[in-house]
Enzyme design. Sequence first.
Site, PDB file in Angstrom:
ATOM      1  N   HIS A 121       0.835  -1.209   0.000  1.00 52.89           N
ATOM      2  CA  HIS A 121       0.000   0.000   0.000  1.00 52.89           C
ATOM      3  C   HIS A 121       0.864   1.251   0.000  1.00 52.89           C
ATOM      4  O   HIS A 121       2.074   1.217   0.254  1.00 52.89           O
ATOM      5  CB  HIS A 121      -0.935   0.025   1.215  1.00 52.89           C
ATOM      6  CG  HIS A 121      -0.213   0.165   2.530  1.00 52.89           C
ATOM      7  ND1 HIS A 121       0.520  -0.853   3.087  1.00 52.89           N
ATOM      8  CD2 HIS A 121      -0.105   1.220   3.380  1.00 52.89           C
ATOM      9  CE1 HIS A 121       1.048  -0.444   4.220  1.00 52.89           C
ATOM     10  NE2 HIS A 121       0.692   0.816   4.428  1.00 52.89           N
ATOM     11  N   ASP A 123       0.594   4.920   2.041  1.00 58.08           N
ATOM     12  CA  ASP A 123      -0.148   5.394   3.208  1.00 58.08           C
ATOM     13  C   ASP A 123      -1.245   6.384   2.823  1.00 58.08           C
ATOM     14  O   ASP A 123      -0.981   7.401   2.160  1.00 58.08           O
ATOM     15  CB  ASP A 123       0.804   6.032   4.229  1.00 58.08           C
ATOM     16  CG  ASP A 123       1.679   4.982   4.896  1.00 58.08           C
ATOM     17  OD1 ASP A 123       1.201   3.851   5.078  1.00 58.08           O
ATOM     18  OD2 ASP A 123       2.834   5.295   5.221  1.00 58.08           O
ATOM     19  N   HIS A 270       4.861   0.139   0.363  1.00 56.39           N
ATOM     20  CA  HIS A 270       5.520  -0.698   1.357  1.00 56.39           C
ATOM     21  C   HIS A 270       4.565  -1.766   1.872  1.00 56.39           C
ATOM     22  O   HIS A 270       3.345  -1.689   1.681  1.00 56.39           O
ATOM     23  CB  HIS A 270       6.078   0.146   2.505  1.00 56.39           C
ATOM     24  CG  HIS A 270       5.034   0.921   3.253  1.00 56.39           C
ATOM     25  ND1 HIS A 270       4.428   2.051   2.739  1.00 56.39           N
ATOM     26  CD2 HIS A 270       4.475   0.719   4.464  1.00 56.39           C
ATOM     27  CE1 HIS A 270       3.558   2.520   3.616  1.00 56.39           C
ATOM     28  NE2 HIS A 270       3.556   1.720   4.665  1.00 56.39           N
ATOM     29  N   ARG A 285       4.586   6.031  14.397  1.00 58.41           N
ATOM     30  CA  ARG A 285       4.791   6.614  13.073  1.00 58.41           C
ATOM     31  C   ARG A 285       4.327   8.061  13.072  1.00 58.41           C
ATOM     32  O   ARG A 285       3.230   8.354  13.560  1.00 58.41           O
ATOM     33  CB  ARG A 285       3.995   5.820  12.024  1.00 58.41           C
ATOM     34  CG  ARG A 285       4.395   6.180  10.598  1.00 58.41           C
ATOM     35  CD  ARG A 285       3.586   5.396   9.591  1.00 58.41           C
ATOM     36  NE  ARG A 285       2.413   6.151   9.194  1.00 58.41           N
ATOM     37  CZ  ARG A 285       1.389   5.649   8.500  1.00 58.41           C
ATOM     38  NH1 ARG A 285       1.398   4.379   8.138  1.00 58.41           N
ATOM     39  NH2 ARG A 285       0.367   6.406   8.170  1.00 58.41           N
TER      40      ARG A 285
HETATM   41  C1  SIN Z   1       2.800   0.993   7.998  1.00 57.47           C
HETATM   42  O1  SIN Z   1       3.029   2.158   8.292  1.00 57.47           O
HETATM   43  O2  SIN Z   1       2.138   0.684   7.031  1.00 57.47           O
HETATM   44  C2  SIN Z   1       3.419  -0.068   8.873  1.00 57.47           C
HETATM   45  C3  SIN Z   1       4.779  -0.397   8.400  1.00 57.47           C
HETATM   46  C4  SIN Z   1       5.496  -1.296   9.338  1.00 57.47           C
HETATM   47  O3  SIN Z   1       4.991  -1.566  10.436  1.00 57.47           O
HETATM   48  O4  SIN Z   1       6.588  -1.725   8.998  1.00 57.47           O
END
Ligand code: SIN
Length: 294
Positions: A121, A123, A270, A285
């Site tokens: 995806h 973000d 990612h 995050r």
């Molecule tokens: C995310 O922000 O999508 C999670 C990424 C992760 O936990 O590595």
Amino acid sequence: MSGFLNANAGPRYRHNADESAPYETITLDKLTPILGAEISGIDLSKPLSNRQQDEIHRALAENLVIFFRDQHISHDEHMAFGRLFGDLHTHPAAPSEPGKPELMIIHADKDSPRANGEGWHTDVSCDLEPPMGSILYIKKCPPKGGDTLFASMYAAYEALSDRMKTYLDGLTAVHDGESVYRGLYKNYNIADKPQYPRAEHPVVRTHPVTGKKALYVNRGFTRSLVGLPRDESDAILRYLYEHMESPLFQCRFRWQENSIAFWDNRCVQHRAMWDYWPHTRSGNRVTVAGDKPY
Ligand code: SIN
């Protein structure tokens, strides 16, 4: 398998490994020629000089995702680092630290029904102005696993055939948050919002800093291509998802405690691996606000 490998003529996608000018205030170690670089020689708990900030910005533009190890920063320092790159974005659904809506909690343990980001995806691409970048600080790691995979959407776009590039030119896609977020965080006792974001974005976007074109559809949020019959839209999106998930466009980051990953959502997708159950992986995050894709 997607068709960018051509047995007669070698790989259709050939990365143009430009030699960039040396950095003066940071040391950079590339993970792959295509994307990802680990940065050392910098302490993010200390105020950064203008030159350091510029070089981090340049390293992000050149490497798409950058990593820092052995950083010890507070919640406020994490948010202050994010603010060096723009306003902070507040997630439309995910849990955050008390009193800090911009500081999203990323956590999975033996009781979690799911982990964040398990599929490919970008973000919050369902926002009208989706985030420019995300800065993930992992403080607790499982003994093994919990890696994050990143993929270059510049490389995915460049590897398409000229015919496919022409076909996609001018197309837009619907990105929908409703089908993703409704009920997603009920294990955190988070009540659903009356509605979640939904937006139409170009299928190929131009990066506002580098001027390069990147494929901008993702399995997480993209639901359909506008103006096409449903079966055609589904078939094209399926092809693009398979194509962009080629390992050729990827790097894989192995976390250690107190590492940070900073990725550019305008040109990277990612995917987080939840392969460490019943262990715990935990951090925060900060997401930097972005612009309307064009
Ligand atoms: C995310 O922000 O999508 C999670 C990424 C992760 O936990 O590595």
